[in-house]
Write an enzyme that holds these catalytic residues in place. Structure first.
Site, PDB file in Angstrom:
ATOM      1  N   ARG A  72      -9.553   5.850   5.558  1.00  0.00           N
ATOM      2  CA  ARG A  72      -9.202   5.237   4.268  1.00  0.00           C
ATOM      3  C   ARG A  72     -10.422   4.613   3.589  1.00  0.00           C
ATOM      4  O   ARG A  72     -10.538   4.642   2.358  1.00  0.00           O
ATOM      5  CB  ARG A  72      -8.122   4.179   4.495  1.00  0.00           C
ATOM      6  CG  ARG A  72      -7.526   3.583   3.228  1.00  0.00           C
ATOM      7  CD  ARG A  72      -6.247   2.834   3.565  1.00  0.00           C
ATOM      8  NE  ARG A  72      -5.638   2.258   2.390  1.00  0.00           N
ATOM      9  CZ  ARG A  72      -5.646   0.958   2.092  1.00  0.00           C
ATOM     10  NH1 ARG A  72      -6.261   0.102   2.899  1.00  0.00           N
ATOM     11  NH2 ARG A  72      -5.047   0.509   1.016  1.00  0.00           N
ATOM     12  N   HIS A  76     -11.481   5.241  -0.296  1.00  0.00           N
ATOM     13  CA  HIS A  76     -11.573   4.144  -1.255  1.00  0.00           C
ATOM     14  C   HIS A  76     -13.006   3.924  -1.731  1.00  0.00           C
ATOM     15  O   HIS A  76     -13.211   3.322  -2.781  1.00  0.00           O
ATOM     16  CB  HIS A  76     -10.986   2.869  -0.643  1.00  0.00           C
ATOM     17  CG  HIS A  76      -9.501   2.845  -0.665  1.00  0.00           C
ATOM     18  ND1 HIS A  76      -8.765   1.706  -0.928  1.00  0.00           N
ATOM     19  CD2 HIS A  76      -8.582   3.828  -0.463  1.00  0.00           C
ATOM     20  CE1 HIS A  76      -7.476   1.994  -0.887  1.00  0.00           C
ATOM     21  NE2 HIS A  76      -7.345   3.272  -0.592  1.00  0.00           N
ATOM     22  N   HIS A 204      -2.155  10.307   5.010  1.00  0.00           N
ATOM     23  CA  HIS A 204      -1.095   9.396   5.429  1.00  0.00           C
ATOM     24  C   HIS A 204      -0.275   9.941   6.596  1.00  0.00           C
ATOM     25  O   HIS A 204       0.749   9.366   6.951  1.00  0.00           O
ATOM     26  CB  HIS A 204      -0.175   9.079   4.249  1.00  0.00           C
ATOM     27  CG  HIS A 204      -0.786   8.135   3.263  1.00  0.00           C
ATOM     28  ND1 HIS A 204      -0.173   7.761   2.090  1.00  0.00           N
ATOM     29  CD2 HIS A 204      -1.966   7.480   3.274  1.00  0.00           C
ATOM     30  CE1 HIS A 204      -0.946   6.926   1.426  1.00  0.00           C
ATOM     31  NE2 HIS A 204      -2.053   6.739   2.132  1.00  0.00           N
TER      32      HIS A 204
END
Length: 330
Positions: A72, A76, A204
């Site tokens: 992640r 990001h 995810h």
């Protein structure tokens, strides 16, 4: 003896200066736009990638959830002005840290692991040779592999930003309440298409989400399996309180697999933005079904989309810097 420059010599001299200036400009342009390459550190630090892998594997073995957290961080980072390590910068008088943006605050994690990787890599390289941005990209790949997912060659040679933008993080990172149109637009702004959206969202398939990010879905959405929502309401996420309680992003949060897509087909997507990819009549439904039924194609195409995302606006050549501390500008 006196030398006289004739008009012809002046013209030749000017021509030479022009060619010299052109050469300087070409070299400068080349050095500032150096292409990324999987072999970038082969000569300068041949042990860099094995060192990163070692630290990542140890971190994931210590805490399985860390794999998703490291993956992640790369997402990001890249979605905010390119893959430049800006997410890692702490707040200062002149830096409005992206860590304090809404999508990252009390949510983005794994920074201590990145610190450990940086320390070990600099030791292996005998100095700050590998950028923090490249560490994020390689750690993301190694995290996926550690949890049973595909591997790929990570393009390397990124340099680190000397600034960050909390506003850009707030504006550019897709939110868990986004609908399909908002997701498509968010990915399009990064040069990513509909297929990339479906593939990269499947990150995810590992990790967990906090109750505060899915509370509205399990109490108010209509396209949700009622038994699934009832279970979450009863065991994880009450109407008030328990904001930081965790639930798996899919039914097998410690394994990189196609459960994410299978859950969407069953209306068991945890986040509103996840279920937005499959509603029975949407433009992404066919892709979700395709990858749910073909894990091999999913692995191959996910790797390709990760490479594509990793190429978003990198700093190369003379741009940026190689930070000695990923949290601070040199």
């Amino acid at each position: 003896m006196t030398f006289v420059i004739t008009p012809k010599k002046k013209m030749a001299s000017r021509g030479y200066l022009f060619m010299l200036l052109l050469l300087v400009l070409l070299v400068s342009a080349t050095s500032s736009t150096t292409p990324l390459s999987p072999n970038f550190y082969n000569q300068s630090c041949p042990n860099a990638l094995t060192t990163i892998k070692r630290v990542v594997e140890a971190a994931v073995q210590n805490e399985t959830r860390m794999g998703a957290s490291l993956l992640r961080l790369h997402f990001h980072d890249c979605f905010v002005n390119g893959c430049d390590g800006s997410l890692l910068l702490d707040a200062t008088d002149t830096i409005d840290s992206e860590k304090n943006a809404f999508p990252n605050l009390n949510s983005a994690r794994g920074f201590e692991v990145i610190d450990e990787i940086k320390k070990e890599v600099d030791k292996a390289c005998r100095g700050p040779v590998v950028s923090c941005a490249d560490i994020l990209a390689v750690a993301a790949r190694d995290s996926v592999v550690a949890l049973g997912g595909p591997t790929w060659e990570v393009n390397l040679g990124r340099r680190d930003s000397t600034n960050a933008s909390r506003d850009d993080a707030n504006n550019n990172l897709p939110a868990p309440f986004f609908d399909l149109a908002q997701l498509i637009n968010s990915f399009k702004n990064q040069g990513l298409n509909l297929t990339d959206l479906v593939l990269l969202s499947a990150a995810h398939t590992i990790g967990f989400a906090r109750c505060v990010t899915f509370r509205n879905r399990i109490y108010n959405d209509s396209n949700i399996n009622p038994l699934f929502s009832a279970q979450l309401q009863f065991t994880v996420c009450p109407r008030s309180g328990g904001d930081d309680n965790l639930a798996g992003l899919d039914s097998t949060p410690a394994n990189f697999d196609v459960s994410y897509y299978l859950n969407l087909i069953q209306k068991k997507g945890l986040l509103h933005s996840d279920q937005a990819l499959f509603n029975g009549n949407g433009s992404t439904d066919a892709l979700v079904t395709q990858y749910a039924l073909n894990p091999r194609a999913f692995y191959k195409d996910f790797a390709s989309s990760m490479i594509k995302m990793g190429n978003i606006n990198p700093l190369t050549g003379n741009q940026g810097q190689i930070r000695t501390n990923c949290r601070k500008v040199n």
